[in-house]
Write a protein that holds these residues in place. Structure first.
Motif, PDB file in Angstrom:
ATOM      1  N   THR A 192       0.886  -0.872   0.149  1.00 44.46           N
ATOM      2  CA  THR A 192      -0.082  -0.185   0.016  1.00 44.46           C
ATOM      3  C   THR A 192       0.733   1.461   0.244  1.00 44.46           C
ATOM      4  N   VAL A 204      -6.064   2.370  -6.116  1.00 41.91           N
ATOM      5  CA  VAL A 204      -7.400   1.715  -5.707  1.00 41.91           C
ATOM      6  C   VAL A 204      -7.954  -0.127  -6.844  1.00 41.91           C
ATOM      7  N   LEU A 205      -7.040   0.875  -7.872  1.00 43.17           N
ATOM      8  CA  LEU A 205      -6.961  -0.354  -8.850  1.00 43.17           C
ATOM      9  C   LEU A 205      -5.673  -1.614  -8.298  1.00 43.17           C
ATOM     10  N   GLY A 265      -6.375  -3.431  -5.486  1.00 43.69           N
ATOM     11  CA  GLY A 265      -8.078  -4.609  -5.499  1.00 43.69           C
ATOM     12  C   GLY A 265      -7.251  -5.412  -6.241  1.00 43.69           C
ATOM     13  N   ALA A 266      -6.409  -5.599  -7.327  1.00 48.29           N
ATOM     14  CA  ALA A 266      -6.126  -6.426  -7.672  1.00 48.29           C
ATOM     15  C   ALA A 266      -5.476  -7.228  -7.448  1.00 48.29           C
ATOM     16  N   ALA A 270      -5.379  -8.386  -4.289  1.00 49.95           N
ATOM     17  CA  ALA A 270      -6.890  -8.366  -3.035  1.00 49.95           C
ATOM     18  C   ALA A 270      -7.657  -9.599  -4.211  1.00 49.95           C
ATOM     19  N   VAL A 271      -7.730  -9.033  -4.572  1.00 46.09           N
ATOM     20  CA  VAL A 271      -8.803  -9.913  -5.536  1.00 46.09           C
ATOM     21  C   VAL A 271      -7.636 -11.639  -6.145  1.00 46.09           C
ATOM     22  N   SER A 284      -1.316  -9.773 -10.847  1.00 45.67           N
ATOM     23  CA  SER A 284      -1.820  -8.311 -10.254  1.00 45.67           C
ATOM     24  C   SER A 284      -1.667  -7.204 -11.026  1.00 45.67           C
ATOM     25  N   ALA A 328      -4.136  -5.123 -13.680  1.00 39.39           N
ATOM     26  CA  ALA A 328      -4.729  -3.939 -13.808  1.00 39.39           C
ATOM     27  C   ALA A 328      -4.176  -2.639 -14.464  1.00 39.39           C
TER      28      ALA A 328
END
Length: 476
Positions: free
Chosen positions: A26, A61-62, A65-66, A68-69, A91, A95
């Motif tokens: 992050t 954010v993208l 998010g990638a 995490a997914v 990931s 993205a």
């Protein structure tokens, strides 16, 4: 032995490490997108929020998010193997695709900056940060910390092999603390290689729930029928234990293994190793382009080494030797000369002092090695001219060790599988001890590379090679 599950910190360090990776990703992503947004947005302050602020926030954010997914933060993949970096790469690629499609839909003129600058920069920073965290974790494991307590269940011989491997490679993060065998007895009375036998195979689930083991490692034994394995899996439900079953397959792992359900039967499918195709073409391009760039970057160093070799002793700068490459084709390998002139002729007189494993001839204090040569060998600088072999296509950046013709003449059919791919400038043997490796272990690592090759594995090997070279361990 633990006194009970209640007193054992089953997942404490794993949670802290996972949290550290998430924070690292992050912060790294935020720093990259923030720096790019502020630098370029400062030139267009009037429209900073519209053009740069939204894109910077959306990119972060993208990317997160990638991650995490794709389960890039799953504890099972953090801290070991190539799968962690493979998921991170997938990931970031996902993205990038979404970002490109979004830019097309929104007709944004600034999207190229985020695709071709921001995402690669995020990849570089996050992978570096994760590698630093992994080094810390491996150091802790080498000191006996951050290890998962393991209960091994199987025949004494297969359990003993598992214990030996976990001790030899502590960075994997396993510590076998207890054993269950078919009759509740070990090879050394109530122990197997110093680890206590706590019961029979039928008692595995009971001991896991009482003592809180983190991993149940099931090794081959005739006791383990499909019904009994299924029953064990059911009995472990609700515990913190992960059940790991060792299939009876020799050194086949990684992307070649797939679990499929056919007619309600779980089948372990082993795909064929890939020696041709798109990924091999990518490897070929990366090899030649990468070797060319390295030759350009390292040219001043190579010139300096050449001058030192000439000044230290009589003879030429380069040493040429016949080696065996892909499909048994011979080629001439290039190295900086590290021995006195006529060293090969003196080898026979030193045969009785050979310290090399198996078919290899090695001496820790070889009298033929020059003063400069000893330094070059320690830090693998003598191998830099092999980059020319990579450029010409005889070698790869990563692969098995290039053998001598006399070694190949003594190969059995199994070991000859090393010749199915190009030999490498570095490989698994380079990052796991080099000349200190037993012959059987060196062969096993080469065969493992042939069977389980992937671009992600190549990336990890290249990354670890730098550390192995700087430490100089096993080089003489």
């Amino acid at each position: 032995m633990a006194n009970g599950a209640a007193g054992r910190p089953v997942t404490g360090w794993e949670q802290r490490y996972c949290r550290a990776v998430i924070i690292s990703d992050t912060v790294a992503t935020g720093l990259v997108v923030g720096s790019i947004g502020n630098f370029f947005g400062a030139r267009d302050a009037a429209n900073w929020h519209e053009k740069w602020g939204i894109l910077a926030f959306g990119t972060e954010v993208l990317v997160l998010g990638a991650l995490a997914v794709s389960r890039s933060w799953a504890p099972a993949v953090l801290g070991q193997g190539a799968e962690e970096f493979r998921r991170l790469g997938r990931s970031l690629f996902a993205a990038t695709v979404v970002l490109a499609l979004g830019g097309i839909a929104l007709t944004s003129r600034n999207i190229k900056l985020w695709i071709f600058v921001a995402i690669p920069a995020i990849a570089l920073v996050t992978m570096t940060a994760r590698y630093v965290l992994r080094l810390w974790l491996h150091r802790q494991r080498g000191e006996g910390q951050c290890l998962r307590p393991v209960l091994a269940a199987g025949s004494p011989d297969t359990v003993r092999d598992l214990i030996a491997r976990t001790r030899r490679f502590p960075h994997i993060g396993w510590r076998v603390e207890a054993v269950c065998t078919p009759d509740g007895r070990g090879t050394d009375g109530d122990e197997v290689d110093g680890v206590p036998v706590v019961g029979e195979l039928a008692d595995v689930a009971k001991h896991v729930r009482h003592d809180g083991y983190r991993v149940v490692a099931v090794t081959p034994d005739a006791h383990w029928s499909p019904h009994r394995l299924q029953r064990l899996a059911w009995n472990l439900e609700g515990s913190d234990a992960e059940m790991v079953v060792a299939p009876v397959l020799m050194e086949v792992a990684g992307p070649r293994l797939h679990v499929d359900a056919v007619l309600g039967i779980p089948l372990l499918r082993v795909s064929m190793p890939t020696f041709t195709g798109g990924r091999r073409a990518v490897k070929e391009v990366v090899d030649r382009v990468g070797a060319t760039l390295l030759l350009v970057l390292l040219a001043p160093l190579m010139v300096l080494v050449a001058l030192l070799v000439l000044a230290d002793s009589r003879g030429g700068v380069l040493y040429r030797q016949r080696r065996v490459g892909k499909d048994g084709r011979e080629f001439t390998i290039l190295k900086f000369r590290t021995m006195v002139a006529g060293a090969h002729g003196a080898r026979a007189s030193l045969a009785s002092r050979n310290e090399g494993a198996g078919l290899l001839f090695k001496l820790r204090s070889d009298p033929r090695v020059t003063r400069v040569g000893a330094v070059l060998r320690r830090y693998s600088l003598d191998e830099l001219p092999q980059l020319f072999n990579v450029v010409t296509g005889a070698m790869s950046l990563v692969g098995p060790r290039p053998p001598l013709p006399e070694e190949c003449a003594a190969y059995g059919p199994d070991i000859r599988r090393r010749l199915l791919v190009k030999p490498g400038l570095t490989g698994l043997w380079q990052i796991n001890g080099r000349s200190d490796l037993p012959w059987e272990e060196a062969v096993r690592l080469d065969l493992r590379y042939v069977e389980d090759w992937s671009l992600a594995l190549d990336t990890v090997i290249l990354w670890k090679t730098l550390r192995a070279v700087l430490h100089g361990q096993g080089a003489y």
